[in-house]
Structure formats: structure tokens, C-alpha cells
Design an enzyme around this catalytic site. Sequence first.
Site, PDB file in Angstrom:
ATOM      1  N   ILE A  55       1.195  -1.469  -0.098  1.00 30.33           N
ATOM      2  CA  ILE A  55      -0.050   0.000   0.128  1.00 30.33           C
ATOM      3  C   ILE A  55       1.257   1.008  -0.284  1.00 30.33           C
ATOM      4  CG2 ILE A  55      -0.215  -0.198   2.537  1.00 30.33           C
ATOM      5  CD1 ILE A  55      -2.957   1.869   2.030  1.00 30.33           C
ATOM      6  N   SER A  56       0.471   1.692  -0.801  1.00 34.09           N
ATOM      7  CA  SER A  56       1.681   3.067  -0.753  1.00 34.09           C
ATOM      8  C   SER A  56       1.538   4.256   0.030  1.00 34.09           C
ATOM      9  CB  SER A  56       1.536   4.099  -1.953  1.00 34.09           C
ATOM     10  OG  SER A  56       1.388   3.653  -3.438  1.00 34.09           O
ATOM     11  N   GLN A  57       2.639   4.761  -0.030  1.00 32.21           N
ATOM     12  CA  GLN A  57       2.926   5.865   1.450  1.00 32.21           C
ATOM     13  C   GLN A  57       1.835   7.114   1.084  1.00 32.21           C
ATOM     14  OE1 GLN A  57       6.442   8.332   0.453  1.00 32.21           O
ATOM     15  NE2 GLN A  57       6.357   9.296   2.406  1.00 32.21           N
TER      16      GLN A  57
END
Length: 210
Positions: A55-57
Site C-alpha cells: 500500500i503506497s506511502q
Amino acid sequence: MSVEAMVSLIRSRGVRDVPLLRALRAVPREHFVPKTLRDYAYNDYPLSIGQGQTISQPYMVALMTARLDVSPGEKVLEIGTGSGYQTALLAELGLEVYTVEVLPELHAQARERLTALGYEKIHFRLGDGYQGWPEHAPYAGIIVTAAPRQIPLPLLAQLAEGGNLIIPTGPPGRHQILWKVMRVSGEIKKIRLGDVAFVPLVHDPSTSDD
Ligand code: SAH
């Protein structure tokens, strides 16, 4: 970190769009990470979501969404549904969201999760996002959360006049560039937004048309 701390950090790094900050507060990020990582859900780094994916930053999600420059009611295409967090944010902003994921398990999980959270109008597709989703084109915004080597031509073809494509490109690892690609009076223009690290966009070249 709390949701407020996450939003403050994103603001301090230059993302000031009020509806976007409101949407970041509204989406319960802890529901998009594995149970064992819930305590870290709002920290400003990517987390593993299984299947070798992340899950992206939060800051990266916010930056990419801000640069999409779309308005409520417009149609957006997301490539790489993953956890569905970015998908939820786009829906929270009142956009008409089309999202494509290539891994069956992540696709099914994201659909179930987003439906359970009450996001009922999202359109999900299982398949290779390199090809976009031509049946619903053109899109005012296209956001790609995995990195191909080069910008896929099918995505350029599905971008509306005045539309924006936000996409990382480059080899797997750390030498990738984030681009904002615009279609202005029929011409394609590109702006470099910065250096990034994304998982690769997996793609079977035998299904490609370029
Ligand atoms: N926005 C997501 C990012 C997940 S990581 C999130 O924040 O949770 C990138 C995702 O892109 C992964 O789920 C991966 O399976 C997916 N992906 C990789 N190649 C793809 C392709 N060709 N088509 C669609 N999805 C792809």
C-alpha cells in the site's frame, strides 16, 4: 501516528488542497492494511499487503491525487487497485472511479473491503491495466500506482482532452521518475514530478499493441 498527524505531515510537505485533506481524514486507512500492521497504518511509509505488493506511502498517494487535478463527477481510471486505499480516496472526492487490478486475490479483497465500507459506485476490473479500460474512455484523469518501463500507449489513447495521467516509469527498484502527462489541444506534454520507487507494472508483452 494518528490520522491527524498524517494529514499535518502531508500539509507541511505542500499538499494544501482542502477537499483532498478532508478525504484523507475520511478514509479509514487501518482497514486497508493487514491486521498485524494496523498500529502503523497512518505512518508515512509503504506497508506490505501480501502477494509481494504494497500500500503506497500516504504522502505519495496525496501528491499523486493532487496532481491529477480532477473535479467531482469526472471520470478517473486507476491502474493497480492493490489495497483499494487510493481507490477509496478517489471515490471520497466524488469522482467516478474505474479501477483495474491484475492479481485476482487483491482484486477480490479490495472489492469486498470497499463495498463493506460503503463505497458502492466503484467499477472494478480484473485484468492487465497496461491496456487501460477502453470501454469507458476517455478519462479526465488516469493514475497508475505501479511502474512500467515506459508510458503505455493504450493509456495515452484513453486520456481525455485536458486530462492528466500520473504515472511512475523506470526499471524495478529506485531509479524511477514520476510524471504528469497532459493532453493539451491534442498534444502530449510531460512534466517530471520527482524520483520515486514503485512495484513494477507486470505486463505480458504478447498482449501488448505497441
Ligand atoms: N494503490 C495501491 C497500490 C498497490 S501496489 C495501494 O495503495 O494499495 C501496485 C498494484 O498494482 C499491485 O496491487 C499490483 O498487483 C498491481 N499491478 C501490477 N501490474 C499491474 C497491471 N499490469 N495491471 C493492473 N494492476 C497491476
